[in-house]
Design an enzyme around this catalytic site. Sequence first.
Site: not given
Length: 480
Positions: A253-255
Amino acid sequence: MDKPPRVRFAPSPTGDLHVGGLRTALYNHLFARRHRGRFILRIEDTDRERHLEGAAAQILKLLRVCGLEPDEGPEIGGDFGPYVQSQRLQIYRQAAGRLLDAGHAYPCFCGSRSEAQRSEQQRALGQGAGYDRRCRTLEPAQAKYRMESEEHVLRLKVPLEGEIIHRDMIRGDVVFPLADVDDQVIIKSDGFPTYHLANVVDDHLMEITHVIRGEEWLSSVPKHLLLYRYLGVKPPEFAHLPLILNEQRQKLSKREGTGSVQAWFQRGIPPEALINYVALLGWHSTDDRDVYSLSELVDAFDLTRVSKSGAIFDAVKLEWLSGEHLRKLNTDDLIQRCKPFLKDTEFSEIDDATIQMFIESIRNNLHRLDQLSGLLKPFSLKPPPPDAESLNWLQTDAARRLLPLLTNRWRALPQPDAEALLNIVRDCGKETGIKGKDLWMPVRAALTGMTTGPELRVIITYLGDRQAIDRMAQACDLIQ
Ligand code: GLU
């Protein structure tokens, strides 16, 4: 290959570039370069709700930073433009009109029926999830009439039975029973096409020969193949790349930061290293080599060696590769790349020669440029108080004997340069019988307040003899 391939990277500008997107762009680029074809950038911005202003320009910028300059695309131009889907709406409407006229698409007015109503009816009819196809059987004349005044979408009329066999360059044959395929919306009520229609129409009109993209699009293949069939055109070849997973085997995930290209650059991973690392996510060469430049990848890359199974993102390996690439950079280049990472430190104003001296002293321990300020702490002119380990070394018997002796001798030196100061440490070691770590650790701790760091010669040269002698004297005071 009979003619040079045309491949494309077709991101949706909904956020910053994902590591998986970078790999897709890279594999397309490598395939194009390897086979002397064309690499095209197309912006798929038909989802107006998720559209993020500026994201497309940022993607192009990052591709350029990575050396993946497209041959055609927005800002670049080419014979098949425009390369931004929101500028091609008329083209998709015409294609949808043809599908409608030929009976392969139908208008659907169910937008006003609530989801709850629909799923209740579907349950009653024993149907699975997806659209219940209520409008599929509307009388054509009546449907046409309602289209004039009622809000509607256009849906693809998917055959109710049979199957689609898809031959994938990576995954081999994949069979899709049509009963599992929904009547996909192809034109939304806002008049914009959905991804599926626009993607197929553009791949055809832009003469794309090979679609290389992430595995998450594999399930769209039956819809796409039907669209090609109904539009009467030959589909391209397809290659679906394996998913990229984190260590818990979930989607990256980019988060969390690991999935974002920009976040890695902010941490000072050079683009050369990120490119090298993402190339290895699902592909390796016959000789299992790890370190590659972009041009070496062009020579080595082979799409048929891409694996089917998910690739695990290993940040430790990325950082190792990053260190390898940082060490390969020429000094001037490395100095320039270091500067942004020194900006908010006490070293923001130092000259290039000093930066060079610094990086040479820490190069072997450097994996990310955002480590610079930490690694350069021993050079600080405002050192923090000694850390716990340094305090231990300063309080040994050896240190108590050694440091006052050293301080006096250092003070008495007529020309106290780094070499002379260090020779005195050696002499004192011999005289007192203190050697190895017992000798050098207290000296390092006294000078830097730390027990690790670059060579003492380099540190003393930078600090200057006065500063070095003063610090030694302060350490003596501390342990008295
Ligand atoms: N626009 C799609 C994406 O965001 C492209 C999928 C494809 O390459 O067909 O990834």
